[in-house]
Write a protein that holds these residues in place. Structure first.
Motif, mmCIF file in Angstrom:
data_model
loop_
_atom_site.group_PDB
_atom_site.id
_atom_site.type_symbol
_atom_site.label_atom_id
_atom_site.label_comp_id
_atom_site.label_asym_id
_atom_site.label_seq_id
_atom_site.Cartn_x
_atom_site.Cartn_y
_atom_site.Cartn_z
ATOM 1 N N SER A 170 0.853 -1.206 0.000
ATOM 2 C CA SER A 170 0.000 0.000 0.000
ATOM 3 C C SER A 170 0.880 1.244 0.000
ATOM 4 O O SER A 170 2.039 1.209 0.393
ATOM 5 N N ALA A 171 0.335 2.332 -0.440
ATOM 6 C CA ALA A 171 1.106 3.597 -0.510
ATOM 7 C C ALA A 171 0.621 4.531 0.591
ATOM 8 O O ALA A 171 -0.298 4.194 1.332
ATOM 9 N N GLY A 172 1.301 5.705 0.705
ATOM 10 C CA GLY A 172 0.798 6.722 1.638
ATOM 11 C C GLY A 172 1.321 6.544 3.052
ATOM 12 O O GLY A 172 2.055 5.595 3.354
ATOM 13 N N GLU A 173 0.883 7.438 3.916
ATOM 14 C CA GLU A 173 1.296 7.451 5.326
ATOM 15 C C GLU A 173 0.847 6.189 6.047
ATOM 16 O O GLU A 173 -0.213 5.636 5.720
ATOM 17 N N ARG A 174 1.670 5.685 6.996
ATOM 18 C CA ARG A 174 1.235 4.582 7.851
ATOM 19 C C ARG A 174 1.497 4.980 9.278
ATOM 20 O O ARG A 174 2.568 5.471 9.587
ATOM 21 N N ALA A 175 0.516 4.712 10.125
ATOM 22 C CA ALA A 175 0.694 4.953 11.563
ATOM 23 C C ALA A 175 0.518 3.618 12.271
ATOM 24 O O ALA A 175 -0.579 3.061 12.279
ATOM 25 N N LEU A 176 1.617 3.078 12.787
ATOM 26 C CA LEU A 176 1.584 1.778 13.473
ATOM 27 C C LEU A 176 1.644 1.996 14.982
ATOM 28 O O LEU A 176 2.464 2.783 15.453
ATOM 29 N N ASN A 177 0.823 1.265 15.744
ATOM 30 C CA ASN A 177 0.991 1.363 17.193
ATOM 31 C C ASN A 177 2.187 0.487 17.595
ATOM 32 O O ASN A 177 2.751 -0.232 16.756
ATOM 33 N N ASP A 178 2.610 0.544 18.851
ATOM 34 C CA ASP A 178 3.844 -0.144 19.267
ATOM 35 C C ASP A 178 3.779 -1.645 19.011
ATOM 36 O O ASP A 178 4.753 -2.266 18.574
ATOM 37 N N ALA A 179 2.609 -2.232 19.263
ATOM 38 C CA ALA A 179 2.501 -3.685 19.056
ATOM 39 C C ALA A 179 2.662 -4.023 17.572
ATOM 40 O O ALA A 179 3.324 -5.001 17.217
ATOM 41 N N ALA A 180 2.120 -3.188 16.693
ATOM 42 C CA ALA A 180 2.258 -3.424 15.250
ATOM 43 C C ALA A 180 3.723 -3.286 14.842
ATOM 44 O O ALA A 180 4.248 -4.102 14.068
#
Ligand code: MLT
Length: 240
Positions: A170-180
């Motif tokens: 996938s493209a674009g911004e990614r916001a991952l939480n700590d577990a991810a």
């Protein structure tokens, strides 16, 4: 894209799932078995909580074409037709059959996720199919079933490999939480295998009861190109 992962289902606040696409993972063995059963033509899987509830539901659906399946302590529940070994769910056994399933951790995770707008089942065996199916989502929540409300490394590893595929597709911004982020780091270090699973609590427990053979199927990446989706508390082949 926002990606939140949870290492146990009980950490999840169901209210936080109202606008999310949820992926439920239970590598040893519930989601592996669900994918195997659907790939072999099962009509649908009904995840339930307790075994009594499962028996009641199976009778209300009609036992002539409904099987009871599930485990406690890894063993087939007394009086059930099948246990939870993916190898039991052959086309001969499950084609055009409904499956009412009750397991220790996996089916409970589906119940926690049931009110989310979209719920998918993921295992290593259908990793690529799920990654493609969620690549365009805005909000992705990955729920690891865990083991008796504890962290299970095989589920976190699967979550990490899924997130890695999604991020690369996938493209674009990614916001991952700590577990991810932690799951992704874990996936960058290891791939699934019988050898690795034998070092985990879940894998050792299966080996101790003579079900070590299940670990090969559970580690078989992209064994099936199937997307398993839950709607109205029934898991079927997406688009079927
Ligand atoms: C579970 O849901 O707890 C697991 O699938 C258990 C198992 O298969 O042994």
């Amino acid at each position: 894209m926002k990606i939140d992962a949870y290492f146990t289902a009980t950490e999840v606040d169901p209210a936080s799932l109202v606008s999310a696409t949820v992926v439920v993972i239970d590598v040893l063995r519930a989601t592996t078995t669900i994918v195997e059963a659907l790939a072999n033509g099962a009509r649908g899987i009904y995840p339930t909580g307790g075994t009594e509830e499962a028996v009641k539901l199976a009778h209300s659906l009609g036992r002539e074409d409904t099987l009871l399946c599930g485990e406690r302590k890894g063993q087939k529940v007394e009086g059930f037709d099948l246990g939870n070994s993916p190898s039991e769910f052959t086309r001969e056994t499950v084609e055009d059959v409904r499956l009412v399933m009750s397991t220790t951790n996996g089916t409970r995770a589906f119940i926690i996720a049931q009110d989310a707008p979209r719920v998918l089942a993921c295992a290593f065996t259908n990793l690529g199919a799920v990654a493609a199916a969620v690549a365009e989502e805005e909000e992705l929540v990955v729920i690891c079933a865990g083991r008796q409300d504890r962290f299970s490394i095989e589920d976190a590893l699967c979550a990490g490999h899924l997130i890695e595929r999604v991020v690369s597709e996938s493209a674009g911004e990614r916001a991952l939480n700590d577990a991810a982020l932690a799951a992704r780091l874990l996936a960058s270090a290891r791939k699934p295998s019988r050898k690795l699973f034998l070092q985990t609590a879940g894998g050792r427990a299966l080996a101790e009861i003579g079900l070590e053979g299940d670990l090969d199927i559970c580690a078989d990446v992209d064994r099936h190109d199937v997307v398993a989706e839950m709607e109205d508390q029934v898991i079927t082949l997406a688009g079927a």
